[in-house]
Design a protein around this motif. Structure first.
Motif, PDB file in Angstrom:
ATOM      1  N   VAL A 100      23.643 -52.186  -1.329  1.00  0.00           N
ATOM      2  CA  VAL A 100      24.574 -51.253  -0.690  1.00  0.00           C
ATOM      3  C   VAL A 100      24.150 -51.000   0.761  1.00  0.00           C
ATOM      4  O   VAL A 100      24.982 -50.948   1.671  1.00  0.00           O
ATOM      5  N   TYR A 101      22.866 -50.861   0.966  1.00  0.00           N
ATOM      6  CA  TYR A 101      22.318 -50.672   2.321  1.00  0.00           C
ATOM      7  C   TYR A 101      22.707 -51.837   3.238  1.00  0.00           C
ATOM      8  O   TYR A 101      23.172 -51.627   4.362  1.00  0.00           O
ATOM      9  N   LEU A 102      22.550 -53.073   2.742  1.00  0.00           N
ATOM     10  CA  LEU A 102      22.907 -54.240   3.541  1.00  0.00           C
ATOM     11  C   LEU A 102      24.409 -54.289   3.821  1.00  0.00           C
ATOM     12  O   LEU A 102      24.840 -54.673   4.911  1.00  0.00           O
ATOM     13  N   LYS A 103      25.195 -53.883   2.823  1.00  0.00           N
ATOM     14  CA  LYS A 103      26.643 -53.850   3.041  1.00  0.00           C
ATOM     15  C   LYS A 103      26.978 -52.976   4.239  1.00  0.00           C
ATOM     16  O   LYS A 103      27.741 -53.385   5.129  1.00  0.00           O
ATOM     17  N   TRP A 104      26.399 -51.783   4.290  1.00  0.00           N
ATOM     18  CA  TRP A 104      26.720 -50.882   5.391  1.00  0.00           C
ATOM     19  C   TRP A 104      26.144 -51.365   6.709  1.00  0.00           C
ATOM     20  O   TRP A 104      26.772 -51.205   7.760  1.00  0.00           O
ATOM     21  N   LEU A 105      24.976 -51.984   6.675  1.00  0.00           N
ATOM     22  CA  LEU A 105      24.394 -52.518   7.909  1.00  0.00           C
ATOM     23  C   LEU A 105      25.347 -53.491   8.595  1.00  0.00           C
ATOM     24  O   LEU A 105      25.488 -53.493   9.820  1.00  0.00           O
ATOM     25  N   PHE A 106      26.009 -54.320   7.806  1.00  0.00           N
ATOM     26  CA  PHE A 106      26.855 -55.351   8.377  1.00  0.00           C
ATOM     27  C   PHE A 106      28.333 -55.002   8.343  1.00  0.00           C
ATOM     28  O   PHE A 106      29.162 -55.741   8.880  1.00  0.00           O
ATOM     29  N   PHE A 107      28.660 -53.860   7.749  1.00  0.00           N
ATOM     30  CA  PHE A 107      30.030 -53.371   7.789  1.00  0.00           C
ATOM     31  C   PHE A 107      30.397 -52.979   9.213  1.00  0.00           C
ATOM     32  O   PHE A 107      31.535 -53.170   9.653  1.00  0.00           O
ATOM     33  N   GLY A 108      29.415 -52.454   9.955  1.00  0.00           N
ATOM     34  CA  GLY A 108      29.657 -52.038  11.341  1.00  0.00           C
ATOM     35  C   GLY A 108      30.196 -53.174  12.194  1.00  0.00           C
ATOM     36  O   GLY A 108      31.342 -53.124  12.673  1.00  0.00           O
ATOM     37  N   PRO A 109      29.403 -54.258  12.398  1.00  0.00           N
ATOM     38  CA  PRO A 109      29.886 -55.355  13.231  1.00  0.00           C
ATOM     39  C   PRO A 109      30.917 -56.245  12.537  1.00  0.00           C
ATOM     40  O   PRO A 109      31.705 -56.908  13.212  1.00  0.00           O
ATOM     41  N   GLY A 110      30.911 -56.263  11.200  1.00  0.00           N
ATOM     42  CA  GLY A 110      31.803 -57.166  10.481  1.00  0.00           C
ATOM     43  C   GLY A 110      33.188 -56.609  10.249  1.00  0.00           C
ATOM     44  O   GLY A 110      34.161 -57.361  10.178  1.00  0.00           O
ATOM     45  N   CYS A 111      33.297 -55.296  10.120  1.00  0.00           N
ATOM     46  CA  CYS A 111      34.585 -54.675   9.801  1.00  0.00           C
ATOM     47  C   CYS A 111      34.984 -53.586  10.797  1.00  0.00           C
ATOM     48  O   CYS A 111      36.053 -53.639  11.395  1.00  0.00           O
ATOM     49  N   MET A 112      34.101 -52.608  10.961  1.00  0.00           N
ATOM     50  CA  MET A 112      34.511 -51.434  11.739  1.00  0.00           C
ATOM     51  C   MET A 112      34.745 -51.757  13.216  1.00  0.00           C
ATOM     52  O   MET A 112      35.778 -51.402  13.783  1.00  0.00           O
ATOM     53  N   GLU A 113      33.784 -52.421  13.835  1.00  0.00           N
ATOM     54  CA  GLU A 113      33.940 -52.718  15.261  1.00  0.00           C
ATOM     55  C   GLU A 113      35.141 -53.625  15.533  1.00  0.00           C
ATOM     56  O   GLU A 113      35.945 -53.337  16.437  1.00  0.00           O
ATOM     57  N   PRO A 114      35.331 -54.717  14.764  1.00  0.00           N
ATOM     58  CA  PRO A 114      36.527 -55.537  15.007  1.00  0.00           C
ATOM     59  C   PRO A 114      37.830 -54.767  14.803  1.00  0.00           C
ATOM     60  O   PRO A 114      38.794 -54.970  15.550  1.00  0.00           O
ATOM     61  N   ALA A 115      37.867 -53.889  13.815  1.00  0.00           N
ATOM     62  CA  ALA A 115      39.080 -53.110  13.572  1.00  0.00           C
ATOM     63  C   ALA A 115      39.392 -52.212  14.762  1.00  0.00           C
ATOM     64  O   ALA A 115      40.550 -52.098  15.197  1.00  0.00           O
TER      65      ALA A 115
END
Length: 205
Positions: free
Chosen positions: A94-109
């Motif tokens: 879960v920790y890794l998911k959130w680490l890469f959610f930032g550049p992978g999902c949130m920032e592009p959105a």
């Protein structure tokens, strides 16, 4: 000379790593680059990061680029600071998911919302799916708080929290109470305050 050196432009994405280093509390050196002067495209820096972008971090002879990768690396290299979820721990996924959610999902959105395409992309083409779903997922996670991993503040909060602070500042994410409360908790952290103060002084200079 410290064993950690951050190649930094103030303010920029490298400000996220500046905050991470302040959370670590380890000595570090700053190599300041001027994006206006094109320092990031000069041969000596391109030898460090061929992408011609900041941040880049040197740890001894190791060079790491990309914000989330640097934060993950630092959290694992200094486990005594408890900014990671250790390998072999069930919660690490879960920790890794959130680490890469930032550049992978949130920032592009957020960037797609700030600079929209002439024709809207099909949802299946976008790694984040759609803006509203992305915001809803993050809002639900930070609402449970105080941090993404519950009571433990981690490098994932540095990455995602920076996206929320930046998006809030420029009104690129919805004005939701969950985001406002999370951003306020981040702003109250001593390390975040120190990083903000350093950036302000560097920018003024």
């Amino acid at each position: 000379m410290a064993n950690l050196t951050l190649y930094h432009a103030s303010p920029s994405r490298s400000s996220v790593v500046l905050w991470m280093l302040e959370e670590l509390g380890e000595p570090y050196d700053l190599k300041l680059l001027s994006l206006t002067d094109g320092d990031q495209q000069k041969p000596d820096y391109l030898a460090i990061n061929p992408m011609g972008k900041v941040p880049a971090l040197k740890h001894g002879d190791t060079v790491i680029t990309e914000v989330a990768a640097i934060c993950a690396y630092l959290a694992d290299e200094f486990p005594q600071k408890k900014l990671n979820i250790p390998v072999g721990t069930p919660r690490r996924g879960v920790y890794l998911k959130w680490l890469f959610f930032g550049p992978g999902c949130m920032e592009p959105a957020v960037i797609d919302r700030a600079a929209p395409r002439k024709e809207e992309a099909r949802r299946a083409m976008l790694g984040y799916g759609d803006f509203d779903t992305t915001m809803n997922v993050v809002a639900k996670a930070v609402a449970q708080g105080p941090w993404l991993m519950g009571e433990q503040f981690t490098a994932a909060d540095v990455v995602v929290g920076s996206n929320i602070r930046w998006g809030t500042m420029f009104k690129l994410i919805p004005e939701r109470p969950e985001f406002a409360a999370y951003a306020a908790r981040i702003a109250a952290r001593p390390a975040a305050k120190r990083a903000d103060e350093k950036d302000a002084k560097l920018k003024a200079a």
